[in-house]
Write a protein that holds these residues in place. Structure first.
Motif, short mmCIF file in Angstrom:
data_model
loop_
_atom_site.label_atom_id
_atom_site.label_comp_id
_atom_site.label_asym_id
_atom_site.label_seq_id
_atom_site.Cartn_x
_atom_site.Cartn_y
_atom_site.Cartn_z
N ALA A 1 0.85 -1.30 -0.07
CA ALA A 1 -0.04 0.00 -0.02
C ALA A 1 0.94 1.26 0.14
O ALA A 1 0.51 2.31 -0.58
CB ALA A 1 -0.83 -0.02 1.22
N CYS A 2 1.81 1.27 0.93
CA CYS A 2 2.78 2.28 0.79
C CYS A 2 3.51 2.49 -0.51
O CYS A 2 3.62 3.66 -0.97
CB CYS A 2 3.88 2.14 1.92
SG CYS A 2 3.48 2.22 3.55
N GLU A 3 4.06 1.47 -1.22
CA GLU A 3 4.51 1.57 -2.70
C GLU A 3 3.50 2.29 -3.48
O GLU A 3 3.83 3.22 -4.38
CB GLU A 3 4.87 0.21 -2.90
CG GLU A 3 6.01 -0.13 -2.16
CD GLU A 3 6.34 -1.76 -2.59
OE1 GLU A 3 5.73 -2.28 -3.25
OE2 GLU A 3 7.75 -2.22 -1.84
N LYS A 4 2.38 1.95 -3.55
CA LYS A 4 1.23 2.52 -4.33
C LYS A 4 1.02 3.97 -4.19
O LYS A 4 0.75 4.62 -4.81
CB LYS A 4 0.02 1.62 -4.33
CG LYS A 4 0.11 0.25 -4.98
CD LYS A 4 -1.35 -0.65 -4.94
CE LYS A 4 -0.98 -1.71 -5.90
NZ LYS A 4 -0.98 -1.63 -7.23
N ILE A 5 0.96 4.28 -2.79
CA ILE A 5 0.63 5.69 -2.55
C ILE A 5 1.89 6.59 -3.04
O ILE A 5 1.84 7.62 -3.22
CB ILE A 5 0.49 5.92 -0.79
CG1 ILE A 5 -0.92 5.24 -0.56
CG2 ILE A 5 0.42 7.29 -0.55
CD1 ILE A 5 -1.12 4.99 1.05
N SER A 6 3.10 5.96 -2.70
CA SER A 6 4.33 6.69 -3.12
C SER A 6 4.41 6.92 -4.68
O SER A 6 4.84 7.79 -5.14
CB SER A 6 5.53 6.06 -2.61
OG SER A 6 5.69 4.91 -3.53
N GLN A 7 3.78 5.94 -5.38
CA GLN A 7 3.72 6.09 -6.87
C GLN A 7 2.61 7.26 -7.26
O GLN A 7 2.68 7.72 -8.38
CB GLN A 7 3.02 4.69 -7.50
CG GLN A 7 4.32 3.73 -7.38
CD GLN A 7 3.52 2.25 -7.85
OE1 GLN A 7 2.57 2.15 -8.18
NE2 GLN A 7 4.44 1.39 -7.46
N ARG A 8 1.91 7.68 -6.30
CA ARG A 8 1.08 8.98 -6.88
C ARG A 8 1.77 10.23 -6.36
O ARG A 8 1.50 11.13 -6.53
CB ARG A 8 0.01 8.99 -5.84
CG ARG A 8 -0.89 7.77 -6.28
CD ARG A 8 -2.16 7.36 -5.24
NE ARG A 8 -3.16 8.75 -5.33
CZ ARG A 8 -4.20 8.91 -4.58
NH1 ARG A 8 -4.76 7.76 -3.93
NH2 ARG A 8 -5.02 10.03 -4.77
#
Length: 363
Positions: free
Chosen positions: A262-269
């Motif tokens: 989830a953190c990786e996906k949020i960081s992708q934003r």
């Protein structure tokens, strides 16, 4: 030293110096001095009348300030039935609590929110000011009611259901923030919660990114997390709980491993750092340099209200003092533990030496 720096130095020595006096001191015409001052104001180096010089350690906290009404049940909560409770009222709101906590930690804080011209609004302003927070930038709206947040707590102090009357925040516009921009740009960083309208969130996120102002965001709730734009470039830190992280990452979180994804996906934003708060399971932190899970510090829970803001403010206090994300999270957990021990939304025991002491005890 160039003329602009000379003018700024004279203003620092005497914030009430006249433009004619500056003209005489630096050898420029008064219109030329006025032009330099306009540029300094636009960049946020000085702000307001009297040429108030920027505070290097200041943080502007934008978002909610409301009355927290807590109904604590005297027995196990029974849904769809009458429950005997004891009701208390305190000043609350994510941005307000955050500003109060940071002020207790020695930071210069300004609250930017709106309240009604009613007894609740005046109570919030007086209480917040007494905690060392600058409330001069709060809008008082005479035709609106101050926001309220009502929560039902069980015997253990855990929230069963909460109800928010936050219609007043819909009256805030981007033009209102534009008028205060010289004040915002003068801060070291901006803390933002999502109580304000979507258009205002977009405006502030984009403007802070363009002007390199660090921004920290608390999504507040799953419904309000959906107001955030897809692109979050320039956001230094996002502080969602598990459910809000699920919305931001568009995945289900059932394990610590899921937190990493989830953190990786949020960081992708576009977010640089993410901390997911997991209640009594602690927190998961993530940045390009470090990531991991930290369990919560053991403490007696009296009331959970305000614990999230205490964690966020203490963690950001650590970041502002150039601590690692791991160490900042430890400070956050210490602040949350302190706040859980009291019915106050902002613990009167919160001090830098106290949270460092708690971290040391748990290390």
């Amino acid at each position: 030293m160039d003329k602009e720096k000379q003018i700024l130095e004279y203003i620092k020595m005497n914030p009430f110096i006249s433009q004619q006096e500056l003209s005489n001191k630096v050898g420029l015409s008064r219109p030329a001095v006025a032009n330099y001052i306009a540029n300094l104001t636009k960049r946020g180096e000085i702000k307001g009348r009297g040429y108030i010089v920027r505070e290097e350690s200041s943080i502007v906290c934008i978002g909610g300030a409301n009355i927290d009404r807590k109904a604590r049940s005297n027995q196990e909560v029974r849904l769809y039935s009458s429950n005997p409770v004891k009701i208390t009222e305190v000043c609350g709101g994510v941005a307000r609590n955050f500003a109060g906590n940071l002020s207790r930690l020695g930071c210069i804080t300004t609250l930017m929110t709106c309240v009604g011209d009613d007894k609740e609004g005046n109570w919030i302003l007086n209480e917040t000011k007494s905690q060392g927070v600058d409330v001069s930038q709060v809008w008082m709206l005479p035709t609106e009611r101050t926001g309220t947040f009502t929560t039902l707590l069980d015997l253990n102090g855990e929230s069963i259901v909460s109800m928010a009357d936050m219609n007043i925040y819909e009256r805030i516009t981007t033009a209102m923030f534009e008028e205060k921009w010289s004040y915002i740009v003068s801060a070291q960083a901006v803390f933002l919660d999502t109580n304000i309208p979507k258009k205002c969130l977009n405006y502030l996120i984009n403007r802070c990114r363009d002007e390199n102002i660090p921004m920290y965001i608390d999504p507040v709730s799953t419904a309000k997390a959906r107001k955030l734009p897809l692109r979050l470039d320039g956001v230094e830190l996002m502080l969602p709980n598990r459910e809000e992280a699920e919305i931001l990452a568009d995945i289900k979180i059932d394990s610590i491993k899921d937190c990493q994804l989830a953190c990786e996906k949020i960081s992708q934003r576009g977010v640089q750092k993410v901390i997911i708060t997991l209640g009594d399971q602690g927190v998961y932190y993530f940045s390009p340099e470090e990531s991991g899970h930290l369990p919560a510090f053991t403490t007696d829970v009296v009331d959970v209200t305000g614990a999230g803001e205490a964690f966020a403010s203490c963690a950001i206090y650590g970041i502002l003092n150039e601590e690692s994300l791991f160490s900042a999270c430890q400070l956050g957990l210490a602040g949350a533990a302190l706040t859980l021990q009291t019915e106050e939304s902002i613990s009167s025991f919160l001090k830098p030496e106290k949270i460092h002491e708690i971290v040391k005890d748990f290390s």
